[in-house]
Scaffold this motif. Sequence first.
Motif, PDB file in Angstrom:
ATOM      1  N   LEU A 104      -1.484 -14.806   5.044  1.00 36.00           N
ATOM      2  CA  LEU A 104      -2.394 -14.190   4.071  1.00 36.00           C
ATOM      3  C   LEU A 104      -3.289 -13.187   4.776  1.00 36.00           C
ATOM      4  N   ILE A 105      -3.460 -12.028   4.150  1.00 33.75           N
ATOM      5  CA  ILE A 105      -4.487 -11.062   4.560  1.00 33.75           C
ATOM      6  C   ILE A 105      -5.561 -11.101   3.478  1.00 33.75           C
ATOM      7  N   ILE A 106      -6.789 -11.374   3.862  1.00 42.59           N
ATOM      8  CA  ILE A 106      -7.860 -11.604   2.886  1.00 42.59           C
ATOM      9  C   ILE A 106      -8.992 -10.616   3.144  1.00 42.59           C
ATOM     10  N   THR A 107      -9.472 -10.023   2.076  1.00 41.37           N
ATOM     11  CA  THR A 107     -10.614  -9.114   2.180  1.00 41.37           C
ATOM     12  C   THR A 107     -11.568  -9.357   1.019  1.00 41.37           C
ATOM     13  N   GLN A 108     -12.850  -9.052   1.241  1.00 43.25           N
ATOM     14  CA  GLN A 108     -13.887  -9.272   0.223  1.00 43.25           C
ATOM     15  C   GLN A 108     -14.706  -8.008   0.041  1.00 43.25           C
ATOM     16  N   ASN A 109     -14.799  -7.550  -1.209  1.00 39.37           N
ATOM     17  CA  ASN A 109     -15.535  -6.319  -1.527  1.00 39.37           C
ATOM     18  C   ASN A 109     -16.071  -6.407  -2.947  1.00 39.37           C
ATOM     19  N   ASN A 110     -16.859  -5.395  -3.304  1.00 39.57           N
ATOM     20  CA  ASN A 110     -17.334  -5.272  -4.686  1.00 39.57           C
ATOM     21  C   ASN A 110     -16.369  -4.475  -5.551  1.00 39.57           C
ATOM     22  N   SER A 111     -15.431  -3.782  -4.917  1.00 34.22           N
ATOM     23  CA  SER A 111     -14.461  -2.949  -5.638  1.00 34.22           C
ATOM     24  C   SER A 111     -13.045  -3.341  -5.230  1.00 34.22           C
ATOM     25  N   PHE A 112     -12.168  -3.525  -6.235  1.00 34.42           N
ATOM     26  CA  PHE A 112     -10.779  -3.871  -5.945  1.00 34.42           C
ATOM     27  C   PHE A 112     -10.014  -2.680  -5.368  1.00 34.42           C
ATOM     28  N   LYS A 113     -10.445  -1.472  -5.655  1.00 36.57           N
ATOM     29  CA  LYS A 113      -9.786  -0.292  -5.071  1.00 36.57           C
ATOM     30  C   LYS A 113     -10.017  -0.244  -3.560  1.00 36.57           C
ATOM     31  N   VAL A 114     -11.241  -0.565  -3.153  1.00 35.87           N
ATOM     32  CA  VAL A 114     -11.534  -0.619  -1.722  1.00 35.87           C
ATOM     33  C   VAL A 114     -10.723  -1.743  -1.063  1.00 35.87           C
ATOM     34  N   SER A 115     -10.633  -2.874  -1.751  1.00 39.90           N
ATOM     35  CA  SER A 115      -9.845  -3.995  -1.223  1.00 39.90           C
ATOM     36  C   SER A 115      -8.384  -3.598  -1.056  1.00 39.90           C
ATOM     37  N   ASN A 116      -7.837  -2.875  -2.040  1.00 40.21           N
ATOM     38  CA  ASN A 116      -6.443  -2.456  -1.959  1.00 40.21           C
ATOM     39  C   ASN A 116      -6.186  -1.537  -0.769  1.00 40.21           C
ATOM     40  N   SER A 117      -7.121  -0.623  -0.522  1.00 42.40           N
ATOM     41  CA  SER A 117      -6.947   0.298   0.607  1.00 42.40           C
ATOM     42  C   SER A 117      -6.990  -0.451   1.932  1.00 42.40           C
ATOM     43  N   GLN A 118      -7.872  -1.447   2.041  1.00 43.37           N
ATOM     44  CA  GLN A 118      -7.948  -2.240   3.272  1.00 43.37           C
ATOM     45  C   GLN A 118      -6.691  -3.098   3.459  1.00 43.37           C
ATOM     46  N   LEU A 119      -6.181  -3.648   2.351  1.00 45.09           N
ATOM     47  CA  LEU A 119      -4.960  -4.449   2.431  1.00 45.09           C
ATOM     48  C   LEU A 119      -3.759  -3.581   2.810  1.00 45.09           C
ATOM     49  N   PHE A 120      -3.719  -2.366   2.300  1.00 50.35           N
ATOM     50  CA  PHE A 120      -2.621  -1.439   2.623  1.00 50.35           C
ATOM     51  C   PHE A 120      -2.613  -1.124   4.121  1.00 50.35           C
ATOM     52  N   CYS A 121      -3.779  -0.789   4.657  1.00 53.94           N
ATOM     53  CA  CYS A 121      -3.872  -0.467   6.086  1.00 53.94           C
ATOM     54  C   CYS A 121      -3.520  -1.679   6.948  1.00 53.94           C
ATOM     55  N   SER A 122      -4.000  -2.851   6.546  1.00 55.79           N
ATOM     56  CA  SER A 122      -3.711  -4.073   7.307  1.00 55.79           C
ATOM     57  C   SER A 122      -2.223  -4.398   7.272  1.00 55.79           C
TER      58      SER A 122
END
Length: 411
Positions: free
Chosen positions: A216-234
């Motif tokens: 699992l790659i897990i990220t926490q943010n206030n915006s799901f768009k920001v989360s998606n970009s971080q998940l893509f890079c990871s």
Amino acid sequence: MCLTNIVNITDSCINLGYWPEYFKTSSTIIIPKPNKPSYDKPNAFCPIVLLNTLGKLIEKVIADRLQFTVVSNNFIHLSQLGGLKFKSTSDAGIALTHIVQSGWAKGKSTSSLAFDISQFFPSLNHNLLVCILEETGFDPRVSTFFANYLVKRRISYTWNTFSSPMFDINVRVDQGSALSPILSSLYLSSFLYILEKHLKNLKIPVSILSFVDNGLIITQNNSFKVSNSQLFCSYNVLSKLLDSFGLVIEHSKTEIFHFSRSQGLFNLPPLDLSPLGGPILHPKDCWKYLGFIFDCKLAFYKHIDHYVNKAISTVKCMKLLENLLRGISLLQKHLLYRCCILPIALYGFQLWFFNKAPILYHMKILNKMQRRAAIWILGAFKTSLSEGIEAIARIIPIRFHLQKLAKRSQI
């Protein structure tokens, strides 16, 4: 006497740095997985490795020693929760639930990207595994032993009546071996340490959880768009690093899921992994991971419904045992319920049964299941009082049973 001899053989193998050629030969039975739409791909089949029994006993002794050394010296990455003693899927589920709830306490939503490593055990590189053992700091005799243990291995394949000739192999760790869990954990831990360093250098704020070949790659943010970009890079960093370890992500099993307490999560943005060779991922209402059925608010309604229905189906199947010539006694029914039915219904209870958790619905469903079981055990009327038949069948009320299990799991 037998155990002493096995321990002596184990000591001799490690001291000499030698693994007998006879134990290096194995046979793999190819079994098709049920309910597959087609069988034209390798992942539609399940390989079962048959190993020498005495060799497996010796491997078990070595695995216990290796695991003690690994755990006592903190060689295993903290995010690696599989392949170790006293670790189970419940630990991974509890860790994920804790991360989500801690994010909510900070006012943030949590997004997770689940990935699966394709053909994990058959893809472990022997040379790299020996290097990892040497770099980890084991006794040189251990590294020398595994350098001999992993080379000149031979395998044959059997499918129905067909048997192949022997093949030489320089990759794979046999899944039937007692050493495979700890060796795979060491292999993955090295990967996780390097991945964590890469992500930290790139300043990508994500967490990693791993249970054997499920990650699992897990990220926490206030915006799901920001989360998606971080998940893509990871995911991009992850796939490239796995390739350097001789491993490949099975993109068809990659999933994304968002946890949030806010209302109206109907237009969640998809995650497009097509530039990386993956699919376009659309978030779902519920998500199954390691047998746990998560929903975005961690209510676990679908989870409890699924496993209670499974338990009730098991109760119905148990009725077939009554048609045997001698039948089964009340005591045997009680034991069947405690050992075979109740564990199914309570799988993953640690994720939803805790202090001040809203469990009214869960208890209602579980009480119905236990009532059905008590009626089956006693052969009582359906109109009988639940408390009475539970007492006669010597079944602990479900709430008290959960409290007992919860207390034990905290020890």
